[in-house]
Design a protein around this motif. Structure first.
Motif, PDB file in Angstrom:
ATOM      1  N   ASP A  61      79.924  83.350  42.087  1.00  0.00           N
ATOM      2  CA  ASP A  61      80.287  84.418  41.155  1.00  0.00           C
ATOM      3  C   ASP A  61      81.514  84.061  40.311  1.00  0.00           C
ATOM      4  O   ASP A  61      81.704  84.632  39.231  1.00  0.00           O
ATOM      5  CB  ASP A  61      80.569  85.717  41.919  1.00  0.00           C
ATOM      6  N   LYS A  62      82.327  83.137  40.789  1.00  0.00           N
ATOM      7  CA  LYS A  62      83.507  82.733  40.016  1.00  0.00           C
ATOM      8  C   LYS A  62      83.099  81.993  38.733  1.00  0.00           C
ATOM      9  O   LYS A  62      83.851  81.948  37.770  1.00  0.00           O
ATOM     10  CB  LYS A  62      84.427  81.834  40.855  1.00  0.00           C
ATOM     11  N   GLY A  63      81.903  81.393  38.749  1.00  0.00           N
ATOM     12  CA  GLY A  63      81.396  80.731  37.547  1.00  0.00           C
ATOM     13  C   GLY A  63      82.165  79.501  37.135  1.00  0.00           C
ATOM     14  O   GLY A  63      82.193  79.140  35.959  1.00  0.00           O
ATOM     15  N   GLN A  64      82.817  78.823  38.100  1.00  0.00           N
ATOM     16  CA  GLN A  64      83.617  77.650  37.770  1.00  0.00           C
ATOM     17  C   GLN A  64      83.021  76.359  38.340  1.00  0.00           C
ATOM     18  O   GLN A  64      83.708  75.363  38.504  1.00  0.00           O
ATOM     19  CB  GLN A  64      85.047  77.843  38.287  1.00  0.00           C
ATOM     20  N   GLY A  65      81.715  76.403  38.624  1.00  0.00           N
ATOM     21  CA  GLY A  65      81.038  75.215  39.120  1.00  0.00           C
ATOM     22  C   GLY A  65      80.663  75.348  40.583  1.00  0.00           C
ATOM     23  O   GLY A  65      81.212  76.187  41.311  1.00  0.00           O
ATOM     24  N   TYR A  66      79.709  74.499  41.009  1.00  0.00           N
ATOM     25  CA  TYR A  66      79.222  74.592  42.382  1.00  0.00           C
ATOM     26  C   TYR A  66      78.653  73.249  42.814  1.00  0.00           C
ATOM     27  O   TYR A  66      78.198  72.456  41.995  1.00  0.00           O
ATOM     28  CB  TYR A  66      78.141  75.673  42.491  1.00  0.00           C
ATOM     29  N   ASN A  67      78.700  73.006  44.147  1.00  0.00           N
ATOM     30  CA  ASN A  67      78.054  71.838  44.739  1.00  0.00           C
ATOM     31  C   ASN A  67      77.690  72.172  46.178  1.00  0.00           C
ATOM     32  O   ASN A  67      78.541  72.588  46.964  1.00  0.00           O
ATOM     33  CB  ASN A  67      78.966  70.616  44.704  1.00  0.00           C
ATOM     34  N   THR A  68      76.429  71.996  46.515  1.00  0.00           N
ATOM     35  CA  THR A  68      75.959  72.386  47.838  1.00  0.00           C
ATOM     36  C   THR A  68      76.610  71.562  48.946  1.00  0.00           C
ATOM     37  O   THR A  68      76.900  72.087  50.030  1.00  0.00           O
ATOM     38  CB  THR A  68      74.430  72.236  47.942  1.00  0.00           C
ATOM     39  N   TYR A  69      76.845  70.275  48.704  1.00  0.00           N
ATOM     40  CA  TYR A  69      77.462  69.430  49.727  1.00  0.00           C
ATOM     41  C   TYR A  69      78.889  69.880  50.017  1.00  0.00           C
ATOM     42  O   TYR A  69      79.312  69.952  51.169  1.00  0.00           O
ATOM     43  CB  TYR A  69      77.455  67.963  49.277  1.00  0.00           C
ATOM     44  N   ILE A  70      79.634  70.191  48.972  1.00  0.00           N
ATOM     45  CA  ILE A  70      81.035  70.572  49.135  1.00  0.00           C
ATOM     46  C   ILE A  70      81.165  71.942  49.793  1.00  0.00           C
ATOM     47  O   ILE A  70      81.923  72.113  50.757  1.00  0.00           O
ATOM     48  CB  ILE A  70      81.755  70.573  47.773  1.00  0.00           C
ATOM     49  N   PHE A  71      80.411  72.919  49.311  1.00  0.00           N
ATOM     50  CA  PHE A  71      80.613  74.291  49.754  1.00  0.00           C
ATOM     51  C   PHE A  71      79.738  74.712  50.934  1.00  0.00           C
ATOM     52  O   PHE A  71      80.070  75.665  51.640  1.00  0.00           O
ATOM     53  CB  PHE A  71      80.386  75.257  48.590  1.00  0.00           C
ATOM     54  N   GLU A  72      78.625  74.036  51.150  1.00  0.00           N
ATOM     55  CA  GLU A  72      77.730  74.428  52.235  1.00  0.00           C
ATOM     56  C   GLU A  72      77.753  73.449  53.407  1.00  0.00           C
ATOM     57  O   GLU A  72      77.567  73.841  54.554  1.00  0.00           O
ATOM     58  CB  GLU A  72      76.301  74.589  51.706  1.00  0.00           C
ATOM     59  N   LYS A  73      77.977  72.164  53.115  1.00  0.00           N
ATOM     60  CA  LYS A  73      77.999  71.156  54.173  1.00  0.00           C
ATOM     61  C   LYS A  73      79.406  70.635  54.468  1.00  0.00           C
ATOM     62  O   LYS A  73      79.584  69.810  55.363  1.00  0.00           O
ATOM     63  CB  LYS A  73      77.093  69.981  53.788  1.00  0.00           C
ATOM     64  N   ASN A  74      80.383  71.094  53.663  1.00  0.00           N
ATOM     65  CA  ASN A  74      81.780  70.662  53.843  1.00  0.00           C
ATOM     66  C   ASN A  74      81.917  69.141  53.788  1.00  0.00           C
ATOM     67  O   ASN A  74      82.674  68.541  54.551  1.00  0.00           O
ATOM     68  CB  ASN A  74      82.342  71.188  55.166  1.00  0.00           C
ATOM     69  N   GLN A  75      81.174  68.517  52.884  1.00  0.00           N
ATOM     70  CA  GLN A  75      81.225  67.074  52.714  1.00  0.00           C
ATOM     71  C   GLN A  75      81.613  66.720  51.284  1.00  0.00           C
ATOM     72  O   GLN A  75      81.130  67.321  50.329  1.00  0.00           O
ATOM     73  CB  GLN A  75      79.882  66.432  53.044  1.00  0.00           C
ATOM     74  N   THR A  76      82.487  65.733  51.165  1.00  0.00           N
ATOM     75  CA  THR A  76      82.920  65.256  49.859  1.00  0.00           C
ATOM     76  C   THR A  76      82.304  63.886  49.593  1.00  0.00           C
ATOM     77  O   THR A  76      81.601  63.327  50.446  1.00  0.00           O
ATOM     78  CB  THR A  76      84.452  65.128  49.819  1.00  0.00           C
ATOM     79  N   LEU A  77      82.594  63.357  48.416  1.00  0.00           N
ATOM     80  CA  LEU A  77      82.103  62.020  48.064  1.00  0.00           C
ATOM     81  C   LEU A  77      82.598  60.985  49.074  1.00  0.00           C
ATOM     82  O   LEU A  77      81.855  60.069  49.460  1.00  0.00           O
ATOM     83  CB  LEU A  77      82.588  61.665  46.657  1.00  0.00           C
ATOM     84  N   LYS A  78      83.831  61.126  49.530  1.00  0.00           N
ATOM     85  CA  LYS A  78      84.395  60.200  50.504  1.00  0.00           C
ATOM     86  C   LYS A  78      83.635  60.260  51.827  1.00  0.00           C
ATOM     87  O   LYS A  78      83.387  59.227  52.467  1.00  0.00           O
ATOM     88  CB  LYS A  78      85.870  60.519  50.734  1.00  0.00           C
ATOM     89  N   ASP A  79      83.236  61.452  52.249  1.00  0.00           N
ATOM     90  CA  ASP A  79      82.463  61.605  53.479  1.00  0.00           C
ATOM     91  C   ASP A  79      81.112  60.907  53.363  1.00  0.00           C
ATOM     92  O   ASP A  79      80.652  60.252  54.310  1.00  0.00           O
ATOM     93  CB  ASP A  79      82.234  63.088  53.788  1.00  0.00           C
ATOM     94  N   ILE A  80      80.473  61.045  52.213  1.00  0.00           N
ATOM     95  CA  ILE A  80      79.157  60.451  51.999  1.00  0.00           C
ATOM     96  C   ILE A  80      79.221  58.929  52.072  1.00  0.00           C
ATOM     97  O   ILE A  80      78.296  58.277  52.565  1.00  0.00           O
ATOM     98  CB  ILE A  80      78.599  60.910  50.639  1.00  0.00           C
ATOM     99  N   CYS A  81      80.325  58.367  51.601  1.00  0.00           N
ATOM    100  CA  CYS A  81      80.469  56.906  51.567  1.00  0.00           C
ATOM    101  C   CYS A  81      80.698  56.290  52.948  1.00  0.00           C
ATOM    102  O   CYS A  81      80.635  55.067  53.099  1.00  0.00           O
ATOM    103  CB  CYS A  81      81.628  56.510  50.652  1.00  0.00           C
ATOM    104  N   LYS A  82      80.945  57.118  53.962  1.00  0.00           N
ATOM    105  CA  LYS A  82      81.224  56.596  55.294  1.00  0.00           C
ATOM    106  C   LYS A  82      79.969  56.070  55.989  1.00  0.00           C
ATOM    107  O   LYS A  82      80.064  55.239  56.892  1.00  0.00           O
ATOM    108  CB  LYS A  82      81.881  57.681  56.157  1.00  0.00           C
ATOM    109  N   ASN A  83      78.805  56.568  55.600  1.00  0.00           N
ATOM    110  CA  ASN A  83      77.558  56.154  56.231  1.00  0.00           C
ATOM    111  C   ASN A  83      76.751  55.295  55.265  1.00  0.00           C
ATOM    112  O   ASN A  83      76.063  55.808  54.392  1.00  0.00           O
ATOM    113  CB  ASN A  83      76.747  57.378  56.666  1.00  0.00           C
ATOM    114  N   ASP A  84      76.848  53.972  55.412  1.00  0.00           N
ATOM    115  CA  ASP A  84      76.172  53.084  54.465  1.00  0.00           C
ATOM    116  C   ASP A  84      74.651  53.136  54.593  1.00  0.00           C
ATOM    117  O   ASP A  84      73.933  52.851  53.639  1.00  0.00           O
ATOM    118  CB  ASP A  84      76.669  51.644  54.630  1.00  0.00           C
TER     119      ASP A  84
END
Length: 255
Positions: A77-100
């Motif tokens: 509702d804030k309308g300032q952008g969204y990402n399912t990984y960040i807000f629903e899975k609590n994972q960032t780009l750095k987290d994703i890079c940990k599992n090759d």
């Protein structure tokens, strides 16, 4: 944080080009490889900062008691952008890079987890005729050279969350000036001095009033967005209002 603090990241960002050099990518092509990833880490940092600010506004304990689905709805509702990984899975780009082993699948899902406007900005589903921030095309090329994971790891280590939008776009301005030296495509861009941005932001903020209505800020020639975000930051310093920024630049792309 100050502008001088964030400019310490300039050398770290520019160092990502070392990997491009190592796999034979021409110097003149570096901006097209670096710009989409720079935009990606900027966007992620802004979403993470927005979440922290929202939690602080509501209260950490109160936020924790809100149902997950309701949290998601409040963020959307804030309308300032969204990402399912960040807000629903609590994972960032750095987290994703940990599992090759699962990186390629996770990275694609992470990119497609953004809202539609952000995906358009990054070029997540860009077609051959689209040239603006073609992260899809860049990923394909980096995959072919077997350096996508390493390159993404370099960018994921750049933490811009402690800085506001104005600071980050000041950093972008410095990086783009270096890109302009090696790319004829960016050589004609102009940059608004920080003192001019401060004056314009103060004038605009003086015309704003407190309200619970969403305030939309638009710059038809925003370039890197330094002026656009400078105005937004000044308004947010003076008022408790939700804001949404729009800018027009680079092949008339809207973000």
């Amino acid at each position: 944080m100050t502008t001088s603090n964030i400019l310490q990241y300039e050398s770290k960002i520019w160092a990502t080009a070392d990997l491009l050099r190592g796999c034979g990518i021409k110097e003149s092509e570096w901006p097209s490889y670096m710009m989409p990833f720079f935009a990606l880490v900027m966007i992620e940092s802004r979403l993470l900062r927005m979440l922290d600010e929202y939690k602080a506004e509501i209260g950490e304990e109160e936020w924790a008691e809100i149902d997950k689905e309701d949290q998601i709805e409040l963020i959307r509702d804030k309308g300032q952008g969204y990402n399912t990984y960040i807000f629903e899975k609590n994972q960032t780009l750095k987290d994703i890079c940990k599992n090759d082993k699962s990186f390629n699948i996770d990275f694609e899902a992470y990119l497609h987890g953004f809202d539609s406007e952000t995906k358009d900005l990054l070029g997540v589903d860009a077609t051959d005729g689209e040239k603006f921030l073609d992260i899809k095309g860049v990923i394909t090329k980096l995959n072919a050279k077997k350096v996508l994971l390493g390159y993404t790891k370099e960018w994921s280590g750049i933490d811009l969350k402690p800085f506001n939008n104005s600071d980050i776009t000041t950093l972008e301005e410095h990086i783009k000036r270096r890109w302009a030296d090696i790319s004829a495509e960016t050589a004609g861009e102009q940059y608004t001095p920080d003192d001019v941005i401060g004056l314009i932001a103060e004038i605009i903020a003086s015309k704003i009033e407190e309200s619970d209505r969403l305030l939309k800020i638009y710059d038809c020639t925003c370039g890197g967005g330094n002026l656009l975000f400078g105005v937004e930051d000044r308004i947010n310093e003076k008022f408790n209002r939700f804001t949404q920024t729009y800018g027009q630049d680079w092949n008339d792309a809207l973000y």
